[in-house]
Design an enzyme around this catalytic site. Structure first.
Site, PDB file in Angstrom:
ATOM      1  N   GLU A 146       0.838  -1.195   0.000  1.00 35.22           N
ATOM      2  CA  GLU A 146       0.000   0.000   0.000  1.00 35.22           C
ATOM      3  C   GLU A 146       0.874   1.247   0.000  1.00 35.22           C
ATOM      4  O   GLU A 146       1.241   1.749  -1.045  1.00 35.22           O
ATOM      5  CB  GLU A 146      -1.000  -0.050   1.156  1.00 35.22           C
TER       6      GLU A 146
HETATM    7  C1  HEC Z   1      -3.233   0.770  -2.149  1.00 34.87           C
HETATM    8  C2  HEC Z   1      -4.612   1.042  -1.826  1.00 34.87           C
HETATM    9  C3  HEC Z   1      -4.969   1.526  -0.433  1.00 34.87           C
HETATM   10  C4  HEC Z   1      -4.418   2.581   0.270  1.00 34.87           C
HETATM   11  C5  HEC Z   1      -3.268   3.489  -0.115  1.00 34.87           C
HETATM   12  C6  HEC Z   1      -5.202   2.687   1.488  1.00 34.87           C
HETATM   13  N1  HEC Z   1      -6.192   1.736   1.503  1.00 34.87           N
HETATM   14 FE1  HEC Z   1      -7.658   1.554   2.888  1.00 34.87          FE
HETATM   15  N2  HEC Z   1      -8.189  -0.204   2.083  1.00 34.87           N
HETATM   16  C7  HEC Z   1      -7.671  -0.771   0.929  1.00 34.87           C
HETATM   17  C8  HEC Z   1      -8.130  -2.146   0.799  1.00 34.87           C
HETATM   18  C9  HEC Z   1      -7.813  -3.099  -0.330  1.00 34.87           C
HETATM   19  C10 HEC Z   1      -8.940  -2.389   1.934  1.00 34.87           C
HETATM   20  C11 HEC Z   1      -9.630  -3.711   2.291  1.00 34.87           C
HETATM   21  C12 HEC Z   1      -8.596  -4.668   2.860  1.00 34.87           C
HETATM   22  C13 HEC Z   1      -9.179  -5.812   3.645  1.00 34.87           C
HETATM   23  O1  HEC Z   1     -10.353  -5.753   4.038  1.00 34.87           O
HETATM   24  O2  HEC Z   1      -8.445  -6.770   3.897  1.00 34.87           O
HETATM   25  C14 HEC Z   1      -8.975  -1.141   2.699  1.00 34.87           C
HETATM   26  C15 HEC Z   1      -9.740  -0.940   3.847  1.00 34.87           C
HETATM   27  C16 HEC Z   1      -9.879   0.283   4.495  1.00 34.87           C
HETATM   28  C17 HEC Z   1     -10.853   0.583   5.523  1.00 34.87           C
HETATM   29  C18 HEC Z   1     -11.921  -0.361   6.058  1.00 34.87           C
HETATM   30  C19 HEC Z   1     -13.311   0.000   5.561  1.00 34.87           C
HETATM   31  C20 HEC Z   1     -14.328  -1.026   5.935  1.00 34.87           C
HETATM   32  O3  HEC Z   1     -15.503  -0.854   5.577  1.00 34.87           O
HETATM   33  O4  HEC Z   1     -13.990  -2.043   6.555  1.00 34.87           O
HETATM   34  C21 HEC Z   1     -10.629   1.878   5.913  1.00 34.87           C
HETATM   35  C22 HEC Z   1     -11.405   2.670   6.970  1.00 34.87           C
HETATM   36  C23 HEC Z   1      -9.511   2.372   5.153  1.00 34.87           C
HETATM   37  N3  HEC Z   1      -9.088   1.382   4.289  1.00 34.87           N
HETATM   38  C24 HEC Z   1      -8.905   3.606   5.312  1.00 34.87           C
HETATM   39  C25 HEC Z   1      -7.646   3.915   4.784  1.00 34.87           C
HETATM   40  C26 HEC Z   1      -6.794   5.004   5.272  1.00 34.87           C
HETATM   41  C27 HEC Z   1      -7.137   5.946   6.401  1.00 34.87           C
HETATM   42  C28 HEC Z   1      -5.666   4.994   4.489  1.00 34.87           C
HETATM   43  C29 HEC Z   1      -4.447   5.889   4.595  1.00 34.87           C
HETATM   44  C30 HEC Z   1      -3.735   5.828   5.869  1.00 34.87           C
HETATM   45  C31 HEC Z   1      -5.842   3.909   3.519  1.00 34.87           C
HETATM   46  N4  HEC Z   1      -7.028   3.268   3.771  1.00 34.87           N
HETATM   47  C32 HEC Z   1      -4.958   3.626   2.490  1.00 34.87           C
HETATM   48  C33 HEC Z   1      -6.849  -0.118   0.042  1.00 34.87           C
HETATM   49  C34 HEC Z   1      -6.071   0.984   0.372  1.00 34.87           C
END
Ligand code: HEC
Ligand code: HEC
Length: 343
Positions: A146
Site C-alpha cells: 500500500e
Molecule cells: C493501495 C490502496 C490503499 C491505500 C493506499 C489505502 N487503503 Fe484503505 N483499504 C484498501 C483495501 C484493499 C482495503 C480492504 C482490505 C481488507 O479488508 O483486507 C482497505 C480498507 C480500508 C478501511 C476499512 C473499511 C471497511 O468498511 O472495513 C478503511 C477505513 C480504510 N481502508 C482507510 C484507509 C486510510 C485511512 C488509508 C491511509 C492511511 C488507507 N485506507 C490507504 C486499500 C487501500
C-alpha cells in the site's frame, strides 16, 4: 386523515408485533404501502451526523490534522500514494478497481471498501481485523503493497521535519509532551473519518418524508424486505454491524479467501466476512471482497442465491437495484475539501 393515520399506525404495530420488531416511530412513512414498510423499516435507522464515539468531544484541530494526513503522500515510501489514492473522497471513497494488488499477500487480493459511513461499523476491513478507524489507519502506511513505509520511525521523521505538521499535532493534542506519535496520527485520521457521512433520500424517508422515495424505490424496498435481505443488511448503514458467512445457504462461488478465520482462528469463521454497508452501493463497485462482480444487479442475484437460497427473477433484481439508488448520498464537499498543504 387523522383516522387513516391511526388505522395505519395500528396495522403497522400489529404487523411489527407479528414480526417481533418494534414499529417505526413514524408509521406514516411509506404512504400507501406504509403498513408493510412501517414494520420492515424498524430494522433501519437514519445516519448519525457524525459517527462519534460516545462521550468523546469533537476536536476540530484533530479533524483538520486528520484531513491533511488523509491526503498526505509523504506518508508513502515513494511520496506518491495517500489514503485518497485508493479511497478517493470525491469518488465515493473507493477506487473502482477490482482489488488492490496482492493486499497483505492474500491470494487474489481484496477490493477497497469505501471510507464513507465506515467508522460506525462493528469493526474495520472485510475480516474485521481492526477494531476501529483509529486502529485501521495505522495499517496501510506500513503495508508494503500500500504505502510501503519501512517503519513508524520513518513516518514520524517526515512529520517532525515539517514545522506545519509539528504545529498541527501540537494544536490537536495540546496535552501531549510529544504530540507527533504514530498513535496520534491514527487518532487524527480516525477523527476525520468519523465525519465522512453521506445522508441520502433514504434518510429523509426514514425520518418521515414519504415523498423522498419514488414509487419504484418503495416497491424495491418491499422486494428487499420480502426476500429477507434485511436479516443481514440492517441498521443505519444497511450492513456493517455484523459478520456473516459468504455462502450461508449455497456455497460461495469462490473459496480463494477464507475470510475472518484468519483473524479469530475459529473454524466457524471460515468464509465469514463483515456484511458490507449498502449505502452508496451503486457508486462503489465492483462488488464483494474480491471485487469479482462488476454489475450491481448480478451482485443482488448472487446474494439471493447464496445467502437466501432464492432464485430471484430479473424484475425483482431490478426493483431492488432501483431502491438501492435511494441510498446514494451527498458527498460532504466542504468537509472533504483538499486542505492547504503544510510546507
Ligand atoms: C493501495 C490502496 C490503499 C491505500 C493506499 C489505502 N487503503 Fe484503505 N483499504 C484498501 C483495501 C484493499 C482495503 C480492504 C482490505 C481488507 O479488508 O483486507 C482497505 C480498507 C480500508 C478501511 C476499512 C473499511 C471497511 O468498511 O472495513 C478503511 C477505513 C480504510 N481502508 C482507510 C484507509 C486510510 C485511512 C488509508 C491511509 C492511511 C488507507 N485506507 C490507504 C486499500 C487501500
Ligand atoms: C446471511 C446474510 C446475508 C443476507 C441474507 C444477504 N446478504 Fe448481502 N452480503 C452479505 C455478506 C457477508 C456480503 C459480503 C460477501 C463477500 O464479499 O464475500 C454481502 C454483500 C452484498 C453486496 C455487495 C456489497 C459490496 O460492497 O461489495 C450486495 C450488493 C448485497 N450483499 C446485497 C444483498 C441483497 C440485495 C440481499 C437480499 C437479496 C442480501 N444482500 C442478502 C450477507 C448477506
Amino acid at each position: 386523515m387523522i383516522q387513516r393515520l391511526s388505522a395505519l399506525a395500528i396495522l403497522g404495530a400489529l404487523l411489527a408485533a407479528a414480526c417481533g420488531t418494534k414499529p417505526a416511530s413514524d408509521t406514516t412513512v411509506g404512504g400507501e404501502s406504509a403498513t408493510v414498510a412501517a414494520a420492515g423499516l424498524a430494522v433501519f435507522a437514519p445516519l448519525p451526523s457524525r459517527m462519534e464515539v460516545k462521550g468523546e468531544p469533537v476536536n476540530e484541530q484533530k479533524i483538520a490534522l486528520g484531513r491533511a494526513l488523509f491526503y498526505e503522500t509523504l506518508l508513502s515510501d515513494g511520496h506518491n500514494v495517500s489514503c485518497n489514492s485508493c479511497h478517493a473522497l470525491n469518488g465515493f471513497g473507493a477506487d473502482g478497481r477490482k482489488a488492490s494488488l496482492g493486499f497483505n499477500g492474500r491470494p487474489g487480493g481484496r477490493n477497497a471498501p469505501t471510507v464513507y459511513n465506515a467508522a460506525g461499523h462493528v469493526a474495520q476491513f472485510w475480516d474485521g481485523r481492526a477494531a476501529d478507524v483509529e486502529a485501521q489507519a495505522k495499517g496501510p502506511i506500513l503495508n508494503p503493497v500500500e504505502m510501503g513505509m519501512p517503519d513508524t520511525a520513518a513516518v514520524l521523521k517526515h512529520l517532525r521535519a515539517s514545522a506545519t505538521y509539528a504545529a498541527s499535532f501540537r494544536a490537536a493534542f495540546p496535552e501531549a509532551r510529544e504530540p507527533v506519535t504514530y498513535d496520534n496520527l491514527g487518532s487524527a485520521i480516525g477523527a476525520f473519518e468519523r465525519g465522512l457521512v453521506t445522508p441520502a433520500r433514504w434518510d429523509s424517508y426514514l425520518q418521515g418524508d414519504s415523498a423522498a422515495l419514488t414509487g419504484g424505490e418503495k416497491e424495491g424496498l418491499q422486494t428487499f424486505l420480502a426476500a429477507g435481505c434485511q436479516g443481514c443488511h440492517m441498521g443505519a448503514y444497511v450492513g456493517g454491524d455484523r459478520f456473516m458467512k459468504a455462502g450461508l445457504v449455497n456455497a460461495w462461488f469462490s473459496q480463494a479467501d477464507s475470510g475472518r478465520i484468519a483473524v479469530t482462528k475459529d473454524a466457524n469463521d471460515l468464509f465469514v466476512f463483515k456484511v458490507p454497508s449498502l449505502r452508496n452501493i451503486e457508486k462503489t463497485g465492483p462488488y464483494f471482497h474480491d471485487g469479482s462482480v462488476a454489475n450491481l444487479g448480478e451482485a443482488v442475484r448472487l446474494m439471493a442465491h447464496h445467502q437466501l437460497g432464492k432464485e430471484m427473477n430479473p424484475a425483482d433484481v431490478q426493483s431492488i437495484v432501483t431502491w438501492l439508488g435511494s441510498m446514494t448520498g451527498e458527498l460532504p464537499l466542504s468537509y472533504i475539501a483538499f486542505p492547504q498543504k503544510p510546507k
